[in-house]
Motif scaffolding. Sequence first.
Motif, PDB file in Angstrom:
ATOM      1  N   ALA A  99     -41.854 -13.564 -12.342  1.00  0.00           N
ATOM      2  CA  ALA A  99     -40.940 -12.762 -11.946  1.00  0.00           C
ATOM      3  C   ALA A  99     -39.546 -12.209 -12.219  1.00  0.00           C
ATOM      4  CB  ALA A  99     -40.819 -13.725 -10.178  1.00  0.00           C
ATOM      5  N   GLY A 100     -39.885 -10.884 -11.905  1.00  0.00           N
ATOM      6  CA  GLY A 100     -38.819  -9.830 -12.633  1.00  0.00           C
ATOM      7  C   GLY A 100     -38.468  -9.668 -13.616  1.00  0.00           C
ATOM      8  N   HIS A 101     -38.743 -10.653 -14.907  1.00  0.00           N
ATOM      9  CA  HIS A 101     -39.249 -11.057 -16.436  1.00  0.00           C
ATOM     10  C   HIS A 101     -37.445  -9.737 -16.253  1.00  0.00           C
ATOM     11  CE1 HIS A 101     -41.839  -7.648 -15.041  1.00  0.00           C
ATOM     12  NE2 HIS A 101     -41.640  -6.490 -15.817  1.00  0.00           N
ATOM     13  N   ASP A 102     -36.652  -9.961 -15.771  1.00  0.00           N
ATOM     14  CA  ASP A 102     -35.485  -8.858 -16.252  1.00  0.00           C
ATOM     15  C   ASP A 102     -34.800 -10.062 -16.515  1.00  0.00           C
ATOM     16  OD1 ASP A 102     -33.648  -7.211 -16.020  1.00  0.00           O
ATOM     17  OD2 ASP A 102     -32.726  -7.885 -13.609  1.00  0.00           O
ATOM     18  N   LEU A 103     -34.558  -9.953 -18.010  1.00  0.00           N
ATOM     19  CA  LEU A 103     -33.289 -10.972 -18.758  1.00  0.00           C
ATOM     20  C   LEU A 103     -31.664  -9.898 -18.544  1.00  0.00           C
ATOM     21  CD1 LEU A 103     -34.837 -10.726 -22.201  1.00  0.00           C
ATOM     22  CD2 LEU A 103     -33.688 -12.484 -21.105  1.00  0.00           C
ATOM     23  N   PRO A 104     -31.228  -8.776 -18.165  1.00  0.00           N
ATOM     24  CA  PRO A 104     -30.137  -8.964 -17.664  1.00  0.00           C
ATOM     25  C   PRO A 104     -29.723  -9.299 -16.089  1.00  0.00           C
ATOM     26  CG  PRO A 104     -31.146  -6.755 -18.627  1.00  0.00           C
ATOM     27  CD  PRO A 104     -31.898  -7.613 -18.931  1.00  0.00           C
ATOM     28  N   GLY A 105     -30.457  -9.488 -15.617  1.00  0.00           N
ATOM     29  CA  GLY A 105     -30.612 -10.001 -13.867  1.00  0.00           C
ATOM     30  C   GLY A 105     -30.819 -11.339 -14.491  1.00  0.00           C
ATOM     31  N   ALA A 110     -27.660 -16.505 -13.566  1.00  0.00           N
ATOM     32  CA  ALA A 110     -27.177 -17.912 -14.606  1.00  0.00           C
ATOM     33  C   ALA A 110     -25.844 -17.609 -14.297  1.00  0.00           C
ATOM     34  CB  ALA A 110     -27.624 -17.919 -15.865  1.00  0.00           C
ATOM     35  N   ILE A 111     -24.389 -16.156 -14.356  1.00  0.00           N
ATOM     36  CA  ILE A 111     -23.031 -15.824 -14.432  1.00  0.00           C
ATOM     37  C   ILE A 111     -23.544 -16.408 -13.361  1.00  0.00           C
ATOM     38  CG2 ILE A 111     -21.266 -14.513 -14.700  1.00  0.00           C
ATOM     39  CD1 ILE A 111     -23.515 -13.004 -16.761  1.00  0.00           C
ATOM     40  N   ASP A 112     -23.774 -17.032 -12.274  1.00  0.00           N
ATOM     41  CA  ASP A 112     -23.362 -16.671 -11.097  1.00  0.00           C
ATOM     42  C   ASP A 112     -23.073 -17.826 -10.018  1.00  0.00           C
ATOM     43  OD1 ASP A 112     -22.301 -13.931 -10.614  1.00  0.00           O
ATOM     44  OD2 ASP A 112     -24.671 -13.216  -9.074  1.00  0.00           O
ATOM     45  N   SER A 117     -20.978 -23.520  -9.241  1.00  0.00           N
ATOM     46  CA  SER A 117     -21.459 -24.736  -9.486  1.00  0.00           C
ATOM     47  C   SER A 117     -19.319 -25.125 -10.527  1.00  0.00           C
ATOM     48  CB  SER A 117     -22.426 -24.598 -10.611  1.00  0.00           C
ATOM     49  OG  SER A 117     -22.499 -24.554 -11.873  1.00  0.00           O
ATOM     50  N   GLY A 118     -19.097 -24.039 -10.535  1.00  0.00           N
ATOM     51  CA  GLY A 118     -17.643 -24.783 -10.863  1.00  0.00           C
ATOM     52  C   GLY A 118     -17.549 -24.622 -12.281  1.00  0.00           C
ATOM     53  N   ASP A 119     -19.112 -24.211 -13.142  1.00  0.00           N
ATOM     54  CA  ASP A 119     -18.016 -23.770 -14.798  1.00  0.00           C
ATOM     55  C   ASP A 119     -18.432 -22.649 -15.143  1.00  0.00           C
ATOM     56  OD1 ASP A 119     -18.470 -24.384 -17.478  1.00  0.00           O
ATOM     57  OD2 ASP A 119     -20.604 -25.505 -17.353  1.00  0.00           O
ATOM     58  N   SER A 120     -16.618 -22.289 -15.375  1.00  0.00           N
ATOM     59  CA  SER A 120     -16.214 -20.855 -15.466  1.00  0.00           C
ATOM     60  C   SER A 120     -16.406 -21.027 -16.849  1.00  0.00           C
ATOM     61  CB  SER A 120     -14.837 -20.559 -14.738  1.00  0.00           C
ATOM     62  OG  SER A 120     -13.904 -21.493 -15.296  1.00  0.00           O
ATOM     63  N   GLU A 121     -16.443 -21.493 -17.716  1.00  0.00           N
ATOM     64  CA  GLU A 121     -15.726 -21.470 -19.123  1.00  0.00           C
ATOM     65  C   GLU A 121     -18.134 -21.060 -19.027  1.00  0.00           C
ATOM     66  OE1 GLU A 121     -14.650 -24.815 -22.542  1.00  0.00           O
ATOM     67  OE2 GLU A 121     -14.132 -24.180 -20.993  1.00  0.00           O
ATOM     68  N   GLN A 122     -18.624 -22.072 -19.327  1.00  0.00           N
ATOM     69  CA  GLN A 122     -20.225 -21.277 -19.588  1.00  0.00           C
ATOM     70  C   GLN A 122     -20.264 -20.067 -19.183  1.00  0.00           C
ATOM     71  OE1 GLN A 122     -21.780 -22.681 -21.920  1.00  0.00           O
ATOM     72  NE2 GLN A 122     -23.070 -21.200 -21.276  1.00  0.00           N
ATOM     73  N   ALA A 123     -19.889 -19.649 -17.780  1.00  0.00           N
ATOM     74  CA  ALA A 123     -19.831 -18.488 -17.335  1.00  0.00           C
ATOM     75  C   ALA A 123     -19.577 -17.247 -18.443  1.00  0.00           C
ATOM     76  CB  ALA A 123     -19.242 -18.668 -15.544  1.00  0.00           C
ATOM     77  N   GLY A 124     -18.084 -17.182 -18.434  1.00  0.00           N
ATOM     78  CA  GLY A 124     -17.447 -16.155 -19.409  1.00  0.00           C
ATOM     79  C   GLY A 124     -17.811 -16.405 -21.132  1.00  0.00           C
ATOM     80  N   VAL A 125     -18.353 -17.407 -21.243  1.00  0.00           N
ATOM     81  CA  VAL A 125     -19.492 -17.569 -22.157  1.00  0.00           C
ATOM     82  C   VAL A 125     -20.457 -16.244 -22.329  1.00  0.00           C
ATOM     83  CG1 VAL A 125     -21.032 -18.705 -24.305  1.00  0.00           C
ATOM     84  CG2 VAL A 125     -18.673 -19.805 -23.382  1.00  0.00           C
ATOM     85  N   LEU A 126     -21.270 -17.108 -21.559  1.00  0.00           N
ATOM     86  CA  LEU A 126     -22.687 -16.361 -20.686  1.00  0.00           C
ATOM     87  C   LEU A 126     -22.222 -15.043 -20.482  1.00  0.00           C
ATOM     88  CD1 LEU A 126     -26.028 -17.568 -20.789  1.00  0.00           C
ATOM     89  CD2 LEU A 126     -25.205 -17.402 -18.143  1.00  0.00           C
ATOM     90  N   ALA A 127     -21.029 -14.385 -19.939  1.00  0.00           N
ATOM     91  CA  ALA A 127     -20.956 -12.888 -19.389  1.00  0.00           C
ATOM     92  C   ALA A 127     -20.225 -12.227 -21.021  1.00  0.00           C
ATOM     93  CB  ALA A 127     -19.753 -12.950 -18.851  1.00  0.00           C
ATOM     94  N   VAL A 145     -23.352  -3.264 -13.402  1.00  0.00           N
ATOM     95  CA  VAL A 145     -22.915  -5.039 -12.669  1.00  0.00           C
ATOM     96  C   VAL A 145     -22.734  -5.757 -13.624  1.00  0.00           C
ATOM     97  CG1 VAL A 145     -24.451  -6.963 -12.023  1.00  0.00           C
ATOM     98  CG2 VAL A 145     -24.421  -4.405 -11.400  1.00  0.00           C
ATOM     99  N   ILE A 146     -23.278  -5.274 -15.309  1.00  0.00           N
ATOM    100  CA  ILE A 146     -22.852  -5.990 -15.868  1.00  0.00           C
ATOM    101  C   ILE A 146     -20.985  -6.269 -16.927  1.00  0.00           C
ATOM    102  CG2 ILE A 146     -23.063  -6.883 -18.705  1.00  0.00           C
ATOM    103  CD1 ILE A 146     -24.889  -8.129 -17.377  1.00  0.00           C
ATOM    104  N   HIS A 147     -20.689  -4.847 -16.648  1.00  0.00           N
ATOM    105  CA  HIS A 147     -19.081  -4.489 -16.956  1.00  0.00           C
ATOM    106  C   HIS A 147     -18.629  -5.271 -16.297  1.00  0.00           C
ATOM    107  CE1 HIS A 147     -19.082  -1.222 -20.302  1.00  0.00           C
ATOM    108  NE2 HIS A 147     -20.732  -1.082 -19.603  1.00  0.00           N
ATOM    109  N   GLU A 148     -18.731  -5.192 -15.162  1.00  0.00           N
ATOM    110  CA  GLU A 148     -18.296  -5.569 -13.379  1.00  0.00           C
ATOM    111  C   GLU A 148     -18.583  -7.098 -13.481  1.00  0.00           C
ATOM    112  OE1 GLU A 148     -17.946  -8.244  -9.696  1.00  0.00           O
ATOM    113  OE2 GLU A 148     -19.762  -7.620 -10.829  1.00  0.00           O
ATOM    114  N   ARG A 149     -19.617  -8.095 -14.114  1.00  0.00           N
ATOM    115  CA  ARG A 149     -19.393  -9.482 -13.924  1.00  0.00           C
ATOM    116  C   ARG A 149     -18.196  -9.559 -15.482  1.00  0.00           C
ATOM    117  NH1 ARG A 149     -21.925  -9.595 -10.612  1.00  0.00           N
ATOM    118  NH2 ARG A 149     -23.596 -10.282 -10.179  1.00  0.00           N
ATOM    119  N   ALA A 150     -18.598  -8.850 -16.536  1.00  0.00           N
ATOM    120  CA  ALA A 150     -17.610  -9.413 -17.248  1.00  0.00           C
ATOM    121  C   ALA A 150     -16.502  -9.495 -17.085  1.00  0.00           C
ATOM    122  CB  ALA A 150     -17.735  -8.498 -18.532  1.00  0.00           C
TER     123      ALA A 150
END
Length: 171
Positions: A99-105, A110-112, A117-127, A145-150
Amino acid sequence: RARHALLAEAIAAGLLAGERMVLHRRIAEALEAVGESALAAEAAGHWTGAGCEAEELPARVKAAEAAERVFGYAEAAQHWQRAVELGHALSPASREGAAGHDLPGWYLRAIDDLLVSGDSEQAGVLADEAYRRYAGHPDPATAAVIHERAGRIRALGVTLLGRPDSSDDGL
């Protein structure tokens, strides 16, 4: 199903790898035939055991969406991260079933979910990984959106964690 876990373990230990993969495939097919989104995570695990990445990907996406619906953000993040791995491993044609086959999405979700869930360190790695891959995306909305999230993750690293980010890649 075996009535006792030790019995199931003994039977599984006696199977050859090929037999185990066939059983995983059959179980995954049976779980998907039920059509319950709550069983998507279990089906995805069996697709993994069967070595069927192309079938696993749509099940991972469904499992992540199902986990989000019941506020299971840590579990959803794990499914999104696995979907990202599979998305990179599979050809674009193989990703079409998801569904969506949208890798950036998938990165963004995953980042959100990691943040919630409180794992900001892994969110940073993924961002950071998403930024390296998609900062120059041909779709300006996706790139923005990628720029904003990073950038937001970097800001969280400074203000919430009390440590400035030392990487220097233009953000």
